[in-house]
Design an enzyme around this catalytic site. Structure first.
Site, mmCIF file in Angstrom:
data_model
loop_
_atom_site.group_PDB
_atom_site.id
_atom_site.type_symbol
_atom_site.label_atom_id
_atom_site.label_comp_id
_atom_site.label_asym_id
_atom_site.label_seq_id
_atom_site.Cartn_x
_atom_site.Cartn_y
_atom_site.Cartn_z
ATOM 1 N N ILE A 142 -8.346 -2.915 -2.338
ATOM 2 C CA ILE A 142 -7.530 -2.633 -1.156
ATOM 3 C C ILE A 142 -8.081 -1.455 -0.353
ATOM 4 C CG2 ILE A 142 -5.907 -1.129 -2.356
ATOM 5 C CD1 ILE A 142 -3.703 -2.427 -0.647
ATOM 6 N N ASN A 186 0.854 -1.176 0.000
ATOM 7 C CA ASN A 186 0.000 0.000 0.000
ATOM 8 C C ASN A 186 0.894 1.232 0.000
ATOM 9 O OD1 ASN A 186 -2.142 1.770 0.255
ATOM 10 N ND2 ASN A 186 -3.027 0.773 2.042
ATOM 11 N N CYS A 187 0.366 2.349 -0.392
ATOM 12 C CA CYS A 187 0.982 3.673 -0.278
ATOM 13 C C CYS A 187 2.040 3.979 -1.340
ATOM 14 C CB CYS A 187 1.559 3.906 1.117
ATOM 15 S SG CYS A 187 0.320 3.770 2.416
ATOM 16 N N GLU A 188 2.182 3.140 -2.356
ATOM 17 C CA GLU A 188 3.168 3.449 -3.401
ATOM 18 C C GLU A 188 2.805 4.740 -4.123
ATOM 19 O OE1 GLU A 188 -0.143 1.487 -5.255
ATOM 20 O OE2 GLU A 188 1.038 0.879 -3.538
ATOM 21 N N ASP A 189 1.499 5.048 -4.237
ATOM 22 C CA ASP A 189 1.075 6.290 -4.875
ATOM 23 C C ASP A 189 1.489 7.501 -4.039
ATOM 24 O OD1 ASP A 189 -0.855 5.364 -2.974
ATOM 25 O OD2 ASP A 189 -2.272 6.845 -3.737
ATOM 26 N N ARG A 203 -3.001 4.467 5.493
ATOM 27 C CA ARG A 203 -2.524 5.586 4.666
ATOM 28 C C ARG A 203 -2.092 6.762 5.539
ATOM 29 N NH1 ARG A 203 -2.700 5.092 -0.685
ATOM 30 N NH2 ARG A 203 -3.291 7.238 -1.107
ATOM 31 N N HIS A 247 -7.906 0.782 5.866
ATOM 32 C CA HIS A 247 -7.229 1.439 4.743
ATOM 33 C C HIS A 247 -6.791 2.865 5.082
ATOM 34 C CE1 HIS A 247 -6.129 2.489 0.673
ATOM 35 N NE2 HIS A 247 -6.945 3.530 0.737
ATOM 36 N N SER A 261 -11.112 -0.719 0.241
ATOM 37 C CA SER A 261 -12.408 -0.983 0.865
ATOM 38 C C SER A 261 -12.279 -1.522 2.288
ATOM 39 C CB SER A 261 -13.216 -1.967 0.018
ATOM 40 O OG SER A 261 -12.563 -3.225 -0.019
#
Length: 106
Positions: A53, A21-24, A63, A59, A55
């Site tokens: 992911i 998660n969090c690559e963006d 983040r 989450h 939902s």
């Protein structure tokens, strides 16, 4: 990709790999660090479902942890510029894009 692995703190890259998660957020961090402007990609967005992911109940907590980690790894400051964005149907952007292209504004 080389800039991503060069300028993003290794601790954060390890966290992204572990959490998946969090690559963006890492990419957004990279753009801000390099001083590059945001990119607008023209296209259509489709909702692919409610089971991805984002939902899960944790989450947004995850983040928030990612953002806090990036802030701490950046010396307690934010590299991002605060702004307000507005999303509208592409039809509106198409008219604006045509007007801008034909008005001489670039």
């Amino acid at each position: 990709v080389a800039s991503y692995t060069t300028f993003i703190p290794p601790e954060f890259l390890e966290h992204v790999d572990a959490a998946r998660n969090c690559e963006d957020l890492g990419l957004s961090f990279l753009v801000a660090k390099l001083g590059a402007p945001p990119v607008w990609v023209r296209g259509t967005l489709y909702e692919l479902g409610e089971s991805g992911i984002s939902s899960g109940a944790s989450h947004f907590v995850e983040r928030s942890r990612c953002l806090q980690m990036l802030r701490e790894l950046h010396g307690g400051t934010w590299p991002w510029v605060t702004a307000v964005q507005k999303a509208e149907p592409m039809g509106v952007f198409d008219w604006w894009w045509l007007w801008r292209s034909n008005s001489g504004l670039r």
